[in-house]
Design a protein around this motif. Structure first.
Motif, mmCIF file in Angstrom:
data_model
loop_
_atom_site.group_PDB
_atom_site.id
_atom_site.type_symbol
_atom_site.label_atom_id
_atom_site.label_comp_id
_atom_site.label_asym_id
_atom_site.label_seq_id
_atom_site.Cartn_x
_atom_site.Cartn_y
_atom_site.Cartn_z
ATOM 1 N N ASP A 84 53.176 74.944 35.407
ATOM 2 C CA ASP A 84 53.070 73.485 35.278
ATOM 3 C C ASP A 84 52.427 72.831 36.497
ATOM 4 O OD1 ASP A 84 54.398 73.639 32.837
ATOM 5 O OD2 ASP A 84 56.367 73.506 33.785
ATOM 6 N N TYR A 88 45.927 68.341 36.899
ATOM 7 C CA TYR A 88 45.404 67.677 35.714
ATOM 8 C C TYR A 88 46.455 66.969 34.864
ATOM 9 C CZ TYR A 88 41.839 70.904 37.229
ATOM 10 O OH TYR A 88 40.956 71.605 38.001
ATOM 11 N N THR A 89 47.727 67.028 35.263
ATOM 12 C CA THR A 89 48.765 66.309 34.545
ATOM 13 C C THR A 89 49.632 65.550 35.551
ATOM 14 O OG1 THR A 89 50.376 68.124 34.643
ATOM 15 C CG2 THR A 89 48.856 68.110 32.764
ATOM 16 N N GLU A 91 52.880 65.505 35.644
ATOM 17 C CA GLU A 91 53.957 66.405 36.078
ATOM 18 C C GLU A 91 53.442 67.439 37.076
ATOM 19 O OE1 GLU A 91 53.111 65.839 32.980
ATOM 20 O OE2 GLU A 91 54.791 64.619 32.198
#
Length: 217
Positions: A84, A88-89, A91
């Motif tokens: 994760d 790019y996110t 989170e």
């Protein structure tokens, strides 16, 4: 080394590579007999001696390059990492920012804002990345670095290598950096008394001194 590193996750890596090693040793012994010489452990660099400690095959070398048996690799457990963590996110970026909380923000801000105009862009970018990767700490002593007491050192001297890559840089405390370059025995002794380095830290300093073509201390 590439094969050894890639397949080191196999629990029986040494046994798995013994058959391949037998073919390679025959080729090395027969086809290169006119140019190879027998070698000893001391002919290898300290890094290779540490890497292959405990294995005692027949050593051969061509000129100054020592060939080590491919089976000499111990099993390594792969370290898990979070899938994760990414740029790019929301989170993923949050996880990256969490890891940076250990760094003094004032010092990091100073490092990022103070571009050195006489140095290459590659160097200026990589010194920031190296500072972050070391969490703002000296690579030898592990002490947290301040705004004015840290230096970015070229492992292989820049005037010889012209190498500003990330892998050739290391962030050190100012006094440790001086110790890497000093040649005056009196000044070296004074710095050692001041820094109170342990055995492992002295070994690291000596590795850096050797790369700079200096004698060990």
């Amino acid at each position: 080394m590439g094969i050894q590193n890639y397949y080191s996750a196999a629990t029986q890596i040494t046994n798995n590579l013994i058959e391949l090693n037998s073919y390679l040793q025959k080729t090395l012994y027969n086809r290169l007999k006119n140019i190879r010489k027998e070698a000893k452990v001391n002919d290898m660099t300290s890094t290779l001696q540490k890497r292959y400690k405990g294995y005692e095959p027949q050593y051969y070398k061509i000129q100054d390059m020592v060939f080590f048996s491919i089976y000499a690799q111990r099993h390594k457990t792969n370290l898990c990492f979070s899938q994760d963590t990414c740029n790019y996110t929301v989170e993923g970026r949050e996880k990256i920012h969490q890891s940076l909380k250990a760094i003094n923000k004032n010092v990091l801000s100073y490092v990022m804002k103070n571009f050195i105009p006489i140095k290459t862009i590659e160097y200026n970018d990589n010194r920031i990345s190296k500072f972050i990767s070391q969490y703002g700490k000296c690579a030898v002593t592990g002490t947290e670095l301040g705004i004015s007491d840290w230096h970015c050192h070229h492992k292989n001297p820049y005037h010889l290598s012209k190498d500003d890559r990330f892998s050739n840089l290391i962030v050190l405390h100012e006094d440790v950096h001086r110790l890497v370059h000093l040649k005056d025995s009196g000044k070296i002794r004074d710095l050692l008394n001041s820094l109170q380095l342990n055995k492992k830290q002295k070994e690291k300093v000596n590795e850096l001194r050797i790369q700079c073509k200096n004698t060990v201390i």
